[in-house]
Design an enzyme around this catalytic site. Structure first.
Site, PDB file in Angstrom:
ATOM      1  N   GLU A 167       7.773  -1.345   1.407  1.00 28.91           N
ATOM      2  CA  GLU A 167       7.699  -0.987   2.822  1.00 28.91           C
ATOM      3  C   GLU A 167       8.566  -1.957   3.632  1.00 28.91           C
ATOM      4  OE1 GLU A 167       3.133  -0.583   3.609  1.00 28.91           O
ATOM      5  OE2 GLU A 167       3.498  -1.720   1.758  1.00 28.91           O
ATOM      6  N   LYS A 209       3.099   9.857   7.554  1.00 27.92           N
ATOM      7  CA  LYS A 209       2.273   9.771   8.745  1.00 27.92           C
ATOM      8  C   LYS A 209       2.952  10.199  10.049  1.00 27.92           C
ATOM      9  CE  LYS A 209      -0.414   5.886   6.913  1.00 27.92           C
ATOM     10  NZ  LYS A 209      -1.758   6.456   6.925  1.00 27.92           N
ATOM     11  N   ASP A 263       9.484   3.006   1.652  1.00 31.33           N
ATOM     12  CA  ASP A 263       8.334   3.768   2.130  1.00 31.33           C
ATOM     13  C   ASP A 263       8.191   3.510   3.626  1.00 31.33           C
ATOM     14  OD1 ASP A 263       5.859   4.764   2.820  1.00 31.33           O
ATOM     15  OD2 ASP A 263       4.750   3.724   1.236  1.00 31.33           O
ATOM     16  N   ARG A 278      -4.019  -4.634  13.059  1.00 24.77           N
ATOM     17  CA  ARG A 278      -2.848  -3.746  13.065  1.00 24.77           C
ATOM     18  C   ARG A 278      -2.904  -2.949  14.360  1.00 24.77           C
ATOM     19  NH1 ARG A 278      -2.323   0.074   8.091  1.00 24.77           N
ATOM     20  NH2 ARG A 278      -4.578   0.276   8.324  1.00 24.77           N
ATOM     21  N   TRP A 320       0.871  -1.182   0.000  1.00 20.31           N
ATOM     22  CA  TRP A 320       0.000   0.000   0.000  1.00 20.31           C
ATOM     23  C   TRP A 320       0.902   1.224   0.000  1.00 20.31           C
ATOM     24  CZ3 TRP A 320      -5.494   0.483   0.528  1.00 20.31           C
ATOM     25  CH2 TRP A 320      -5.952   1.815   0.567  1.00 20.31           C
ATOM     26  N   GLN A 342       4.730   4.373   7.954  1.00 17.54           N
ATOM     27  CA  GLN A 342       4.269   3.894   9.258  1.00 17.54           C
ATOM     28  C   GLN A 342       5.391   3.410  10.162  1.00 17.54           C
ATOM     29  OE1 GLN A 342       0.688   1.520   9.349  1.00 17.54           O
ATOM     30  NE2 GLN A 342       0.118   2.135   7.284  1.00 17.54           N
TER      31      GLN A 342
END
Length: 439
Positions: A215, A277, A248, A411, A142, A251
Site C-alpha cells: 500500500e 473502496k 493496493d 485513522r 492489510w 484507500q
C-alpha cells in the site's frame, strides 16, 4: 386510540444481534444506525454522528450522494446484473475512463467487487505471468481476508487458521515515527532498512519471487507513509529480481490523498494497480488495472478469474458517476485544501495534549497516534479505547488502530465532500475527548 407499536425495541434488536449474528472483528458499535446523509450518520434514537471514517473508508462522496442515488435508481431499473461473459456500456466506459486517469502503460481493467477480490486477482495474474509464486508485502499490511490476500496481510488475522499460501514473505514496514534503522542524528534510515528487508527476503526465497504487493500508505498498519524516494528504490529492488510491483490503492486512490493516485508523488508507475473502496464510493466495486503487455501474457497463459459479479453493469454505472463528480468538482484539489486544514487542526490538538505523539498522513487520510509518554513513546490500548468511546458519546465516529508495539492510531478519513465547518466540529469533539480522557 393509537394501535400499539409492533416494531421491535432496541432491547429486542440487540438480543437478536447477539443471538443471530456472527461477530467478525471486535465488538459492534453500540448504536442502531437508521440512515446516513453527507458526512453524518443518524441513529434510531435521534442522535447525529459525524462520520470521520467515510463508512469503511469508502464513501468519498459522503453518504447517499444524490447523483449516486439517482444512478442506482436509474440503472437498476434497466440493467443490473449479467452473465459474467457478457458486456455492457457502463463496464467498457468505466474501463476506458479509468485508463484515462492513469499514466501509460496502465490501460487494461478488470472490474470486480471488493479490495480482497482485486488483490486476489492481481496476485493470480502476477503468479501466472511470471511463472513464480512468492509474494512480498509489508509487515503491517492489510490486503483482505480471502486466502491469497489474507496470506499477504500481516497486521492482523494470521493466528489460528492453519497454513497461509506458500511463498508469502514480510518486508519491514517503514515507520518514520518509530524507526528501527537510524542515521547518527536519530532520523529514519529507510534505505538501510529496505536493504536489510530484501536481504531477509533473498535469504528466505526459494528463487520464485513473483511480486511485491504494498500500500502507498499503510492505513490499517497505522497510517504509515513511506518517505519520498522509498517507492522508487522499492521498484528498483523488484526489477533486480524480476518481480512485478502491485500497488493496493484501496484507500488512497481516486483523490483522497490530494492527487488522483498516491503513487503520483513518487514518480513511479506500478505494474499492476488495485482499486476498491473509493471507486464505488461505498458500493461494492473494485478494479485491477495493468498494461496491455501483462494482460496479453496473462491471457495467453489462460488467466482465469470468472466470478459471479465480474463486470456487473450496476456498480460500473456507479463508478462512472464517481468519476464524473471527482472530475467536475476537482476533488483532488479539494482534498489537498481540506487535508491542509485538517492537518493544522490535528497539529493544534497535538500542541495542547501531551498524549498525542505524532500526526501524519496525506490529504484526507490522516493519522494521529496516542502515547502515554512522548519521550519513550510508550503505548496504551486503554487510552485509545477510552478516547474512542468518548468521541462517540460526543457525536463523532472515529476508528482507532491498535497494533502490537504501536500506540493507538486514529485513522481519520472524512468524505472529500466534507466542509471546513464539519471538519472543525470533528476536531473540536476530538480535542474535548482527548482532554477529558487524558485528564
Amino acid at each position: 386510540m393509537a394501535a400499539p407499536s409492533t416494531a421491535p425495541t432496541s432491547t429486542d434488536f440487540w438480543a437478536d444481534a447477539r443471538r443471530h449474528l456472527v461477530r467478525y472483528g471486535g465488538e459492534f458499535t453500540p448504536e442502531i444506525i437508521d440512515r446516513a446523509s453527507g458526512s453524518f450518520l443518524h441513529t434510531e434514537d435521534g442522535r447525529r454522528l459525524l462520520d470521520f471514517t467515510s463508512g469503511q473508508m469508502s464513501a468519498i462522496l459522503g453518504h447517499s450522494h444524490p447523483e449516486i442515488v439517482e444512478t442506482v435508481r436509474r440503472q437498476i431499473g434497466s440493467l443490473d446484473h449479467l452473465f459474467s461473459g457478457m458486456l455492457s456500456r457502463p463496464v467498457v466506459d468505466l474501463a476506458r475512463r479509468l485508463a484515462e486517469t492513469l499514466p501509460a502503460p496502465l490501460e487494461k481493467a478488470l472490474l470486480l467487487t471488493t479490495g480482497a477480490e482485486s488483490n486476489e486477482a492481481a496476485i493470480r495474474m502476477a503468479k501466472l505471468v511470471t511463472g513464480k509464486h512468492e509474494i512480498v508485502s509489508f509487515a503491517r499490511s492489510w490486503h483482505g481476508m480471502t486466502q491469497g490476500a489474507a496470506s499477504a496481510t500481516y497486521s492482523a488475522g494470521r493466528k489460528g487458521y492453519g497454513p497461509a499460501a506458500p511463498g508469502n514473505l514480510a518486508l519491514p514496514a517503514p515507520n518514520t515515527y518509530r524507526p528501527d534503522f537510524t542515521h547518527p542524528d536519530g532520523s529514519f534510515d529507510w534505505r538501510r532498512q529496505l536493504d536489510f528487508g530484501f536481504d531477509l527476503v533473498d535469504a528466505q526465497s526459494v528463487g520464485s519471487l513473483a511480486a511485491c504487493l504494498v500500500e502507498p500508505i499503510l492505513s490499517s498498519g497505522g497510517v504509515l507513509e513511506p518517505p519520498p524516494g522509498y517507492f522508487a528504490a522499492l521498484l528498483e529492488k523488484c526489477r533486480e529480481r524480476g518481480m512485478l510491483l502491485i500497488l493496493d490503492e484501496a484507500q488512497t486512490g481516486l483523490c483522497r490523498t490530494g492527487t488522483w493516485y498516491a503513487f503520483e508523488r513518487d514518480g513511479i508507475v506500478p505494474d499492476i494497480l488495485t482499486l476498491s473502496k473509493t471507486l464505488g464510493a461505498g458500493l461494492p466495486l473494485a478494479a485491477v488495472v495493468t498494461s496491455a503487455e501483462i494482460e496479453q501474457e496473462a491471457h495467453d497463459r489462460g488467466f482465469l478469474f470468472f466470478t459471479t459479479h465480474v463486470s456487473d453493469p450496476l456498480v460500473a454505472a456507479v463508478g462512472n458517476t464517481v468519476l464524473d463528480v471527482l472530475h467536475r468538482d476537482r476533488l483532488d484539489e479539494r482534498a489537498q485544501h481540506l487535508g491542509s486544514f485538517l492537518r493544522k487542526g490535528l497539529e493544534s490538538i497535538a500542541d495542547r495534549h501531551h498524549v498525542v505523539g505524532d500526526v501524519r498522513g496525506r490529504g484526507l487520510l490522516a493519522g494521529l497516534e496516542l502515547v502515554v509518554d512522548r519521550e519513550t513513546k510508550e503505548t496504551s490500548d486503554a487510552l485509545g479505547a477510552a478516547v474512542t468511546r468518548r468521541c462517540l458519546e460526543l457525536g463523532l465516529h472515529m476508528n482507532i488502530v491498535q497494533l502490537p508495539g504501536m500506540g493507538g492510531v486514529f485513522r481519520i478519513a472524512p468524505p472529500l465532500t466534507a466542509t471546513e465547518e464539519e471538519l472543525s466540529l470533528g476536531l473540536e469533539i476530538l480535542d474535548q475527548a482527548i482532554g477529558e480522557t487524558a485528564a
